[in-house]
Design an enzyme around this catalytic site. Structure first.
Site, mmCIF file in Angstrom:
data_model
loop_
_atom_site.group_PDB
_atom_site.id
_atom_site.type_symbol
_atom_site.label_atom_id
_atom_site.label_comp_id
_atom_site.label_asym_id
_atom_site.label_seq_id
_atom_site.Cartn_x
_atom_site.Cartn_y
_atom_site.Cartn_z
ATOM 1 N N CYS A 141 0.884 -1.346 -0.117
ATOM 2 C CA CYS A 141 0.199 0.308 0.441
ATOM 3 C C CYS A 141 1.049 1.578 0.354
ATOM 4 O O CYS A 141 1.959 1.435 0.491
ATOM 5 C CB CYS A 141 -1.173 0.203 1.205
ATOM 6 S SG CYS A 141 -2.003 -1.013 1.241
ATOM 7 N N ARG B 286 -4.540 7.040 -1.913
ATOM 8 C CA ARG B 286 -4.052 5.980 -1.298
ATOM 9 C C ARG B 286 -4.056 4.755 -1.933
ATOM 10 O O ARG B 286 -5.503 4.248 -2.983
ATOM 11 C CB ARG B 286 -5.008 5.130 0.239
ATOM 12 C CG ARG B 286 -4.360 4.117 1.067
ATOM 13 C CD ARG B 286 -5.565 3.738 0.989
ATOM 14 N NE ARG B 286 -4.541 1.819 1.692
ATOM 15 C CZ ARG B 286 -5.189 1.839 2.784
ATOM 16 N NH1 ARG B 286 -5.494 2.676 3.402
ATOM 17 N NH2 ARG B 286 -4.717 0.127 3.083
#
Length: 368
Positions: free
Chosen positions: A29, A45
């Site tokens: 991530c 994100r």
């Protein structure tokens, strides 16, 4: 992918990528933010995982009673949310992995394998205990700024809560908090205590710990978005082959250190646009640079090969209080007006289905 099961407790925060149903983990991530000329802060994100995360959007109104995720519900923190929350869940398990509240504060939980550790829940600490899955909801539900989080982040105790979906370990995560002023911090459960780091660049990936990443940036102090000028050696001009020479040496692999360096390079070189609304689309473009195509990351086991890839990307507009996302199967941008969603939700937690297919428009005869 309709979610018909009601919330009995609200779990917030989960791994970006985890060992689920025997699948190998891969942590990939990436989060960063941009600031517009009007002062609007926008956070982006990505979520990577080795199988369908089956995520949906979750709307949690202010005044919602949230309970502990510990097996014994009589233990741990119980509270009523002060602020409404919008975020995304995970694997239909009612986990919010990424979200913002109605006051324009963002919190994201990213995987930190090999570094995160927690205390054990005991009768002595039970009253202030909280599982790592509960932490994001507690932050978003109770605080509106990074300053408030700094004053209160360690007033709870994160304790072990083994999850069979990740091989019997507790969720090993760390947390990015950014508010509408642009202030940003990282909270990490290191050595069984919560450590707070200032995050002046507003970025986060995965392991190692955040302070290591900040030190590692010294290895890339030469990088610049400005092209390198030709050099003269002994009356010979040495020129670059093309554009992008200032970023020669920028790491391009998908490891957490390399992605964090790229996140800094792209966020710091991004041109400030007039408004936060315009910056939302700009940030989606920036986050495309962190897309992991299916097949690029492979984990081989005895019986199969597993692939981690980018399942969805979110962008939170902290000025206009809007939360947007796109998914692997639908690159169209879907937006949630947080205030509108919370008003429509009334009382009780609501689910917005994310599952959709990419529309492809036939423009063969749409002549200008």
């Amino acid at each position: 992918m309709k979610n018909k099961i009601g919330f009995k407790s609200f779990l917030a925060g989960t791994a970006c990528t985890m060992l689920l149903l025997g699948q190998p983990l891969a942590d990939a991530c990436t989060a960063l933010h941009l600031t517009a000329k009007d002062g609007g802060v926008v956070v982006g994100r990505t979520m990577e995982f080795g199988l369908d995360t089956k995520s949906d959007a979750v709307v949690v109104p202010a005044g919602t009673r949230l309970t502990s995720s510990l097996p014994d519900k009589s233990k741990g923190i119980h509270y009523t949310t002060k602020y409404g929350i919008v975020g995304l869940n995970f694997m239909e398990k009612h986990m919010v992995v990424d979200g913002m509240n109605e006051k324009g504060m963002y919190v994201g939980a990213l995987y930190l394998p090999g570094y995160a550790s927690y205390q054990k829940e005991t009768p002595e600490n039970a009253a202030k205990s909280m599982t790592p899955e509960d932490y994001v909801a507690w932050l978003l539900g109770n605080f509106s700024t990074v300053a408030e989080v700094k004053e209160n982040y360690n007033k709870v105790l994160l304790v072990e809560n083994p999850q069979k979906e990740i091989g019997g370990q507790s969720f090993p995560g760390h947390f990015l908090i950014t508010d509408s002023s642009g202030a940003s911090i990282v909270i990490e459960p290191i050595d069984k205590t919560l450590k707070l780091h200032k995050n002046p660049l507003g970025v986060l990936t995965n392991s190692p710990s955040f302070d290591w990443h900040m030190t590692n940036l010294s290895n890339y102090a030469n990088l610049s978005a400005v092209n390198v000028k030709p050099l003269n050696f002994s009356n010979t001009t040495i020129s670059t082959f093309g554009q992008g020479s200032g970023l020669v040496g920028l790491p391009g692999d998908f490891t957490p250190p390399s992605r964090l360096v790229r996140a800094v390079a792209f966020s710091q070189s991004a041109i400030k646009l007039p408004t936060a609304t315009e910056t939302v689309l700009q940030l989606f473009h920036v986050m495309n640079a962190f897309d992991i195509p299916f097949g690029s990351i492979q984990e081989k086991t005895k019986d199969a090969v597993h692939y981690a890839y980018t399942q969805w990307t979110t962008v939170a507009d902290l000025k206009n209080i809007k939360y947007a996302y796109k998914t692997y199967s639908d690159q169209s941008i879907h937006s949630i007006d947080v205030h509108k969603a919370l008003t429509a939700a009334g009382k009780g937690i609501k689910i917005i289905e994310m599952d959709s297919k990419q529309p492809i428009e036939d423009v063969s005869t749409k002549f200008k």
